[in-house]
Design an enzyme around this catalytic site. Structure first.
Site, PDB file in Angstrom:
ATOM      1  N   TYR A   1      17.592 -22.532 -35.050  1.00  0.00           N
ATOM      2  CA  TYR A   1      18.574 -22.517 -36.397  1.00  0.00           C
ATOM      3  C   TYR A   1      19.907 -22.929 -35.922  1.00  0.00           C
ATOM      4  O   TYR A   1      20.135 -23.195 -34.791  1.00  0.00           O
ATOM      5  CB  TYR A   1      18.452 -21.025 -37.049  1.00  0.00           C
ATOM      6  CG  TYR A   1      19.243 -20.000 -36.102  1.00  0.00           C
ATOM      7  CD1 TYR A   1      18.809 -19.655 -34.912  1.00  0.00           C
ATOM      8  CD2 TYR A   1      20.652 -19.682 -36.462  1.00  0.00           C
ATOM      9  CE1 TYR A   1      19.464 -18.627 -34.126  1.00  0.00           C
ATOM     10  CE2 TYR A   1      21.282 -18.603 -35.580  1.00  0.00           C
ATOM     11  CZ  TYR A   1      20.608 -18.322 -34.428  1.00  0.00           C
ATOM     12  OH  TYR A   1      21.252 -17.155 -33.732  1.00  0.00           O
TER      13      TYR A   1
ATOM     14  N   LYS B   1      18.443 -22.366 -29.315  1.00  0.00           N
ATOM     15  CA  LYS B   1      19.078 -21.453 -30.291  1.00  0.00           C
ATOM     16  C   LYS B   1      17.611 -21.155 -31.341  1.00  0.00           C
ATOM     17  O   LYS B   1      17.466 -21.784 -32.299  1.00  0.00           O
ATOM     18  CB  LYS B   1      20.023 -22.044 -31.228  1.00  0.00           C
ATOM     19  CG  LYS B   1      20.970 -21.160 -32.227  1.00  0.00           C
ATOM     20  CD  LYS B   1      22.195 -21.734 -32.587  1.00  0.00           C
ATOM     21  CE  LYS B   1      22.827 -21.203 -33.627  1.00  0.00           C
ATOM     22  NZ  LYS B   1      23.277 -19.656 -33.303  1.00  0.00           N
TER      23      LYS B   1
ATOM     24  N   GLU C   1      26.705 -12.631 -22.588  1.00  0.00           N
ATOM     25  CA  GLU C   1      27.393 -12.976 -23.947  1.00  0.00           C
ATOM     26  C   GLU C   1      27.442 -11.598 -24.845  1.00  0.00           C
ATOM     27  O   GLU C   1      26.760 -10.603 -24.485  1.00  0.00           O
ATOM     28  CB  GLU C   1      26.852 -14.053 -24.628  1.00  0.00           C
ATOM     29  CG  GLU C   1      25.443 -14.092 -24.641  1.00  0.00           C
ATOM     30  CD  GLU C   1      24.682 -15.319 -25.172  1.00  0.00           C
ATOM     31  OE1 GLU C   1      25.177 -16.150 -25.684  1.00  0.00           O
ATOM     32  OE2 GLU C   1      23.589 -15.587 -24.875  1.00  0.00           O
TER      33      GLU C   1
ATOM     34  N   LEU D   1      23.771 -18.913 -24.763  1.00  0.00           N
ATOM     35  CA  LEU D   1      23.898 -20.110 -25.686  1.00  0.00           C
ATOM     36  C   LEU D   1      25.111 -20.763 -25.570  1.00  0.00           C
ATOM     37  O   LEU D   1      26.139 -19.943 -25.621  1.00  0.00           O
ATOM     38  CB  LEU D   1      23.655 -19.627 -27.129  1.00  0.00           C
ATOM     39  CG  LEU D   1      23.705 -20.591 -28.287  1.00  0.00           C
ATOM     40  CD1 LEU D   1      22.170 -21.302 -28.046  1.00  0.00           C
ATOM     41  CD2 LEU D   1      23.884 -20.287 -29.753  1.00  0.00           C
TER      42      LEU D   1
HETATM   43  N1  PMP Z   1      25.727 -16.660 -28.111  1.00  0.00           N
HETATM   44  C1  PMP Z   1      24.738 -16.127 -29.139  1.00  0.00           C
HETATM   45  C2  PMP Z   1      23.653 -15.425 -28.495  1.00  0.00           C
HETATM   46  C3  PMP Z   1      24.706 -16.422 -30.601  1.00  0.00           C
HETATM   47  O1  PMP Z   1      23.903 -16.180 -31.061  1.00  0.00           O
HETATM   48  C4  PMP Z   1      25.981 -17.400 -30.790  1.00  0.00           C
HETATM   49  C5  PMP Z   1      26.009 -17.485 -32.268  1.00  0.00           C
HETATM   50  N2  PMP Z   1      25.048 -17.915 -33.096  1.00  0.00           N
HETATM   51  C6  PMP Z   1      26.748 -17.683 -29.938  1.00  0.00           C
HETATM   52  C7  PMP Z   1      26.571 -17.498 -28.704  1.00  0.00           C
HETATM   53  C8  PMP Z   1      27.967 -18.609 -30.421  1.00  0.00           C
HETATM   54  O2  PMP Z   1      27.480 -19.975 -30.755  1.00  0.00           O
HETATM   55  P1  PMP Z   1      28.393 -20.786 -31.802  1.00  0.00           P
HETATM   56  O3  PMP Z   1      29.755 -20.926 -31.453  1.00  0.00           O
HETATM   57  O4  PMP Z   1      27.750 -22.223 -31.684  1.00  0.00           O
HETATM   58  O5  PMP Z   1      28.431 -20.108 -33.088  1.00  0.00           O
END
Ligand code: PMP
Length: 285
Positions: A32, A149, A181, A205
Site C-alpha cells: 500500500y 510497505k 521507528e 520503512l
Molecule cells: N514507518 C512506518 C512503519 C510507516 O508505517 C510509515 C507510514 N506508512 C512511515 C515509516 C513513514 O513513511 P512515509 O513518510 O512514506 O509516510
C-alpha cells in the site's frame, strides 16, 4: 458518500467489493501507499509511485497500473470527492485465485487495486503540532522486511493500542536497545543542532517524508546523522520528532514519561515542519 476506485471502476463506497479469496484478505499479500493532499494537490506523488514499484518488485508482484494512470486515478478521486486536505490510500494485492493456497497463484490471476480518499480538513494546521506528542517505547517484534510497505499491520496496530492504554499518542519500537521507528512513522532525536535518525535498512520503512525532510534539513545547513540511537539516548535528547505522509513533521515532547528538554516542541521540529509544508506545497501536483 465517498467515491472509491476498485479494479478500473469509480463506485460509491458501499458498492465496491473484493473477493473473500483475495490474497490481501487471506495472507496480507498486498502492498500500500498513503499520499497526502494539500490545497487539492498531491504531495510527493513521484516518491510514493517509486516506493510502490520497489515494494512490488521485492515481493515478485506485478504492477497492474502505469504511473501515468495511477496519477490520473489519484487526481480523479481528489476531484470526485472534493478533497482539499487529506489522504489517498492505495492498495494492490496479488489478487483472488479460486481457492486459498500458500503458494503464489498463477501470475495471470488478475490483481486487485483499490484506492480511496480520506478527507482531513485541518491536516496541515494540526493543533497537535504546537503541543507535541507523547510516546512510549515497546519491543519491535515485527518481521524482518519492514522496508517493504505491506498491509501486514497487526503489530503496529497493537502498538497503537498499547500507547492508547498508556494514555499517550504513539509507540516507538525498540530492537536490541535501539529505536527502529514509530508504529506508522519514522523517528528522530535532536542533540544540540544535530538531527539523528536510524539509517535506511530492512529494519525500517524508508519514509517518503523522511527522504524529503532530510534533504530540506541539509539544504538549511542543519547537521544530519543517520545512525542507530538507543531509547536511553532518546530520553536524554533535547528534542525529538516523527515524520510520515499524514503527520508531516510532528514534535515528540515525552518518551516513557520523561519530558524532553523543557517539555515543549523545541526549535528544530517546528522549523522543519514549516519548511516541509512550504516546499511540499510548492512541488505538489
Ligand atoms: N514507518 C512506518 C512503519 C510507516 O508505517 C510509515 C507510514 N506508512 C512511515 C515509516 C513513514 O513513511 P512515509 O513518510 O512514506 O509516510
Amino acid at each position: 458518500m465517498r467515491t472509491v476506485y476498485v479494479n478500473g471502476d469509480y463506485l460509491p463506497e458501499t458498492e465496491a467489493k473484493v473477493s473473500i479469496f483475495d490474497r490481501g484478505f487471506l495472507m496480507a499479500d498486498g502492498v500500500y501507499e498513503v499520499t497526502s493532499v494539500l490545497d487539492g494537490k498531491l504531495i510527493d506523488f513521484d516518491g510514493h509511485a517509486v516506493r510502490l514499484q520497489r515494494s512490488l518488485d521485492e515481493l515478485d508482484m506485478a504492477n497492474p497500473i502505469s504511473k501515468e494512470d495511477l496519477l490520473e486515478v489519484h487526481r480523479e478521486l481528489v476531484r470526485l470527492n472534493g478533497i482539499e486536505e487529506g489522504m489517498i490510500y492505495l492498495q494492490i494485492t496479488r489478487g483472488a485465485p479460486s481457492d486459498r493456497d500458500f503458494a503464489f497463484p498463477d501470475p495471470e490471476t488478475p490483481q486487485t487495486i483499490v484506492l480511496f480518499t480520506q478527507n482531513k480538513p485541518g491536516l496541515a494546521d494540526n493543533p497537535a503540532a504546537k503541543k507535541g506528542m507523547k510516546v512510549i517505547s515497546i519491543e519491535d517484534i515485527r518481521w524482518g522486511r519492514r522496508d517493504i510497505k505491506t498491509v501486514q499491520l497487526l503489530y503496529p496496530s497493537m502498538g497503537k493500542m498499547m500507547a492508547k492504554k498508556a494514555g499517550v499518542d504513539d509507540a516507538w519500537m525498540v530492537q536490541d536497545g535501539f529505536v527502529t521507528e514509530g508504529t506508522s512513522n519514522n523517528a528522530y532525536i535532536v542533540k544540540g543542532n544535530k538531527i539523528i535518525t536510524r539509517e535506511a535498512s530492512p529494519d525500517i520503512l524508508k519514509g517518503i517524508t523522511r527522504t524529503a525532510v532530510l534533504r530540506f534539513a541539509q539544504e538549511a545547513q542543519m547537521e544530519v546523522e543517520e545512525r542507530n540511537f538507543t531509547i536511553e539516548e532518546a530520553r536524554e535528547a533535547d528534542e525529538a520528532f516523527i515524520t510520515s505522509a499524514s503527520t508531516f513533521v510532528m514534535p515528540v515532547v515525552e518518551i516513557d514519561g520523561v519530558a524532553l528538554g523543557d517539555g515543549t516542541p523545541g526549535h528544530v521540529a517546528p522549523r522543519l515542519r514549516e519548511i516541509y509544508l512550504d516546499e511540499s506545497r510548492k512541488a505538489a501536483v
